[in-house]
Design a protein around this motif. Structure first.
Motif, mmCIF file in Angstrom:
data_model
loop_
_atom_site.group_PDB
_atom_site.id
_atom_site.type_symbol
_atom_site.label_atom_id
_atom_site.label_comp_id
_atom_site.label_asym_id
_atom_site.label_seq_id
_atom_site.Cartn_x
_atom_site.Cartn_y
_atom_site.Cartn_z
ATOM 1 N N THR A 153 2.377 -0.574 3.055
ATOM 2 C CA THR A 153 1.355 -1.230 2.233
ATOM 3 C C THR A 153 1.561 -2.741 2.222
ATOM 4 O OG1 THR A 153 1.153 0.726 0.812
ATOM 5 C CG2 THR A 153 0.372 -1.371 -0.089
ATOM 6 N N LEU A 154 2.796 -3.174 2.067
ATOM 7 C CA LEU A 154 3.097 -4.607 2.049
ATOM 8 C C LEU A 154 2.809 -5.261 3.397
ATOM 9 C CD1 LEU A 154 6.450 -4.386 0.082
ATOM 10 C CD2 LEU A 154 4.348 -5.483 -0.737
ATOM 11 N N TRP A 155 3.091 -4.568 4.492
ATOM 12 C CA TRP A 155 2.822 -5.120 5.824
ATOM 13 C C TRP A 155 1.321 -5.224 6.104
ATOM 14 C CZ3 TRP A 155 6.752 -1.192 8.176
ATOM 15 C CH2 TRP A 155 8.056 -1.689 8.025
ATOM 16 N N ARG A 156 0.555 -4.304 5.543
ATOM 17 C CA ARG A 156 -0.870 -4.205 5.872
ATOM 18 C C ARG A 156 -1.754 -5.082 5.005
ATOM 19 N NH1 ARG A 156 -1.661 0.970 4.319
ATOM 20 N NH2 ARG A 156 -2.403 0.210 2.295
ATOM 21 N N ASP A 157 -1.496 -5.091 3.691
ATOM 22 C CA ASP A 157 -2.443 -5.678 2.739
ATOM 23 C C ASP A 157 -2.054 -7.113 2.376
ATOM 24 O OD1 ASP A 157 -3.588 -3.192 2.789
ATOM 25 O OD2 ASP A 157 -2.830 -2.572 0.814
ATOM 26 N N ASP A 158 -3.049 -7.990 2.354
ATOM 27 C CA ASP A 158 -2.787 -9.363 1.913
ATOM 28 C C ASP A 158 -2.328 -9.387 0.465
ATOM 29 O OD1 ASP A 158 -3.391 -10.662 4.314
ATOM 30 O OD2 ASP A 158 -5.540 -10.582 3.889
ATOM 31 N N VAL A 159 -3.020 -8.649 -0.381
ATOM 32 C CA VAL A 159 -2.628 -8.491 -1.776
ATOM 33 C C VAL A 159 -2.345 -7.007 -1.977
ATOM 34 C CG1 VAL A 159 -3.290 -8.790 -4.194
ATOM 35 C CG2 VAL A 159 -4.075 -10.435 -2.466
ATOM 36 N N ALA A 160 -1.086 -6.691 -2.237
ATOM 37 C CA ALA A 160 -0.639 -5.301 -2.163
ATOM 38 C C ALA A 160 -0.349 -4.727 -3.545
ATOM 39 C CB ALA A 160 0.619 -5.207 -1.301
#
Length: 291
Positions: A153-160
């Motif tokens: 999730t942290l790698w994918r989303d700008d705001v996680a």
């Protein structure tokens, strides 16, 4: 065709900066595909847990050996090379804060130019190590699965945002992002539980210190069945293995089984010049067998 990895840095003589530089550069020059580095944060003289990869239940590495942090060691290996892949083999993920681990892995991915960093993870076997770090030994498999989901999730989303039993965060930015907005997560371990993790959520499998090609074939057969059971395309799973006594002539049989990478586990000499020759000799034996 089976590619070749080298698991030989980060411990003992392989924890020396000159040896890391020499071995990493020679491995890239000689045709190895990946450098693998494992982890133990803590070792004890009299372990209370059995080491799962040896019949006598004891790890072969002496407890007073130098054992580098894998991310730092791989950063130095990356700085000495340009193309060779990098892999943790394995990071004991439940012992780490997943937000920090996600940032560290992404930082290594970015600084190494986005070259094939694979995050090999394991659940750990040493209760002594977990106790020293203040992390519960129980339910470490579930903790690992949740940590991987949070890191993705942290790698994918700008705001996680992520809400779980073991880790939660809301509206956070963790940068840098990996080049591809993800990093392949390779599950280590040879047990049915480890293979189940591969089938359920892993991008690949690192079977470590398997007895022979026959055991590799049996474990791959089990993994195939597990993938079929959960509706997973087995062809999407990268298969990497190491053998107790690997031989160049095993490469054909491993290719027939569907193995993608044979990881040669060996300790380099402590002299960097001799270590270069050591890598070249391995390459002649193994890489030459691929041609």
């Amino acid at each position: 065709m089976v590619s070749l990895g080298l698991h030989g840095l980060g411990i003992g003589a392989g924890a020396s900066r000159p040896v890391i530089d020499a071995v990493a550069a020679a491995a890239e020059r000689s045709g190895f595909a990946t450098l693998w580095i494992g982890e133990h944060v803590v070792m004890v003289d009299e372990p209370s847990s059995r080491y799962p990869y040896r019949a006598d239940g004891r790890i072969a590495i002496p407890p007073d050996a130098d054992w580098l942090d894998p991310f730092i060691a791989l950063s130095f290996a990356a700085a000495a090379t340009n193309r060779i892949g990098l892999a943790t083999g394995v990071l004991l993920l439940p012992e780490h804060n997943p937000v920090i681990a996600a940032k560290t892995a992404a930082s290594l991915d970015r600084l190494s130019g986005g070259r094939r960093l694979s995050l090999g993870v394991g659940v750990g076997w040493s209760r002594d190590e977990f106790d020293a770090l203040g992390v519960p030994f129980e339910r470490r498999g579930q903790r690992t699965e949740e940590y991987v989901a949070a890191m993705r999730t942290l790698w994918r989303d700008d705001v996680a945002t992520f809400t779980g039993e073991f880790v939660s965060f809301e509206g956070v930015r963790v940068n840098p992002k990996p080049y591809r907005r993800t990093i392949p997560v390779i599950c280590g371990g040879n047990s049915d539980s480890a293979l189940h993790r591969v089938a359920e959520w892993g991008d690949g499998w690192y079977g470590f210190d398997l007895a022979d090609v026959e055991e590799v074939a049996e474990r791959v057969s089990v993994l195939r069945r597990m993938c079929r059971r959960v509706g997973r395309d087995f062809g999407d799973v990268k298969l990497s293995v190491s053998l107790k006594e690997s031989r160049p002539e095993d490469l054909v049989a491993l290719a027939d089984i569907g193995i993608d990478e044979l990881v040669v586990v060996a300790a380099p000499p402590d002299d960097p010049i001799v270590a270069e020759s050591w890598v070249d000799d391995l390459a002649r034996r193994y890489v030459g067998a691929l041609r």
